[in-house]
Design a protein around this motif. Structure first.
Motif, short mmCIF file in Angstrom:
data_model
loop_
_atom_site.label_atom_id
_atom_site.label_comp_id
_atom_site.label_asym_id
_atom_site.label_seq_id
_atom_site.Cartn_x
_atom_site.Cartn_y
_atom_site.Cartn_z
N UNK A 22 0.82 -1.33 -0.01
CA UNK A 22 0.03 0.19 -0.11
C UNK A 22 1.00 1.45 -0.02
N UNK A 23 2.25 1.21 0.58
CA UNK A 23 3.07 2.36 0.44
C UNK A 23 4.42 1.70 -0.06
N UNK A 24 4.87 2.52 -0.78
CA UNK A 24 6.45 2.15 -1.26
C UNK A 24 7.11 3.65 -1.27
N UNK A 25 8.45 3.41 -1.92
CA UNK A 25 9.39 4.57 -1.94
C UNK A 25 10.32 4.53 -3.03
N UNK A 37 18.05 7.88 9.56
CA UNK A 37 17.84 6.91 10.48
C UNK A 37 19.36 6.85 11.04
N UNK A 38 20.40 7.20 10.20
CA UNK A 38 21.86 7.19 10.88
C UNK A 38 21.97 8.49 11.75
N UNK A 39 21.26 9.42 11.64
CA UNK A 39 21.15 10.62 12.26
C UNK A 39 20.31 10.45 13.53
N UNK A 40 19.05 10.04 13.41
CA UNK A 40 18.25 10.00 14.61
C UNK A 40 17.67 8.77 15.31
N UNK A 41 18.31 7.65 14.45
CA UNK A 41 17.78 6.34 14.91
C UNK A 41 16.76 5.91 14.17
N UNK A 42 15.76 4.94 14.83
CA UNK A 42 14.65 4.37 14.01
C UNK A 42 13.81 5.94 13.77
N UNK A 43 12.88 5.71 12.54
CA UNK A 43 11.85 6.85 12.20
C UNK A 43 10.58 6.27 12.11
N UNK A 44 9.75 6.92 12.16
CA UNK A 44 8.24 6.65 11.48
C UNK A 44 7.85 7.68 10.71
N UNK A 45 6.71 7.39 9.81
CA UNK A 45 5.98 8.43 9.17
C UNK A 45 4.55 8.53 9.49
N UNK A 58 4.91 13.02 7.28
CA UNK A 58 5.83 13.91 8.41
C UNK A 58 6.64 12.57 8.73
N UNK A 59 7.97 12.68 8.88
CA UNK A 59 8.83 11.91 9.31
C UNK A 59 9.22 12.24 10.81
N UNK A 60 9.26 11.16 11.96
CA UNK A 60 9.62 11.63 13.11
C UNK A 60 10.49 10.60 13.68
N UNK A 78 11.62 1.00 4.16
CA UNK A 78 12.89 1.08 4.75
C UNK A 78 12.75 0.63 6.24
N UNK A 79 11.88 -0.20 6.47
CA UNK A 79 11.77 -0.85 7.87
C UNK A 79 11.05 0.04 8.97
N UNK A 80 10.63 1.34 8.25
CA UNK A 80 9.95 2.20 9.20
C UNK A 80 8.45 2.27 8.98
N UNK A 81 7.96 2.09 10.17
CA UNK A 81 6.33 1.93 10.05
C UNK A 81 5.65 3.40 9.30
N UNK A 82 4.58 3.28 8.53
CA UNK A 82 4.16 4.53 7.84
C UNK A 82 2.58 4.06 8.15
#
Length: 144
Positions: A22-25, A37-45, A58-60, A78-82
């Motif tokens: 349902x979502x791709x990038x 992710x290198x800067x902030x660790x795991x992220x979510x959208x 929005x990315x958090x 990229x392993x991040x929940x959306x």
């Protein structure tokens, strides 16, 4: 007229029934996500239905945005929940969201802003076969 072999017919059926994401990038978005992710660790959208940034997810940092009953987990990139707001999901449920990145600043709370980039949501309507596979998977999920 050529006839299909049983294995060719089976391969076509499997491809047609594959449940699409349902979502791709795009590659550019995946690269930016890895950087964040290198800067902030795991992220979510989170994709909201807001009037101003409705096409800008929005990315958090993971956990910095509190999701609730009005949010739908659409998938992962990229392993991040959306997540997407439920009302927005109902409006866009027939489309695949394609997360891209463009130059410029997005929402001031989104992590990519300082990088001089912003995420942008593009979309495409699911094909009839993809939509049927999605509907079948939803019915299977509800009966399981």
């Amino acid at each position: 007229m050529e006839t299909q072999t049983a294995s060719e017919d089976k391969a076509q059926t499997a491809a047609a029934s594959r449940i699409p994401d349902r979502v791709t990038a795009t590659d550019a978005a995946l690269t930016l996500i890895r950087t964040l992710k290198d800067i902030h660790g795991p992220v979510m959208f989170h994709q909201s239905g807001g009037c101003c940034d409705g096409s800008a997810p929005m990315c958090f940092a993971l956990g910095d945005f509190k999701t609730g009953a009005q949010d739908v987990l659409l998938g992962e990139i990229e392993g991040s929940p959306f997540y997407i707001g439920k009302a927005q999901y109902e409006y866009w449920r027939h489309t695949q969201l394609i997360i891209d990145v463009v130059d410029g600043r997005g929402g001031m709370f989104s992590l990519e802003g300082p990088e001089g980039k912003r995420f942008l949501t593009r979309s495409r309507v699911f094909s009839d076969d993809e939509w049927a596979a999605l509907k079948d998977s939803e019915q299977t999920d509800q009966t399981a």
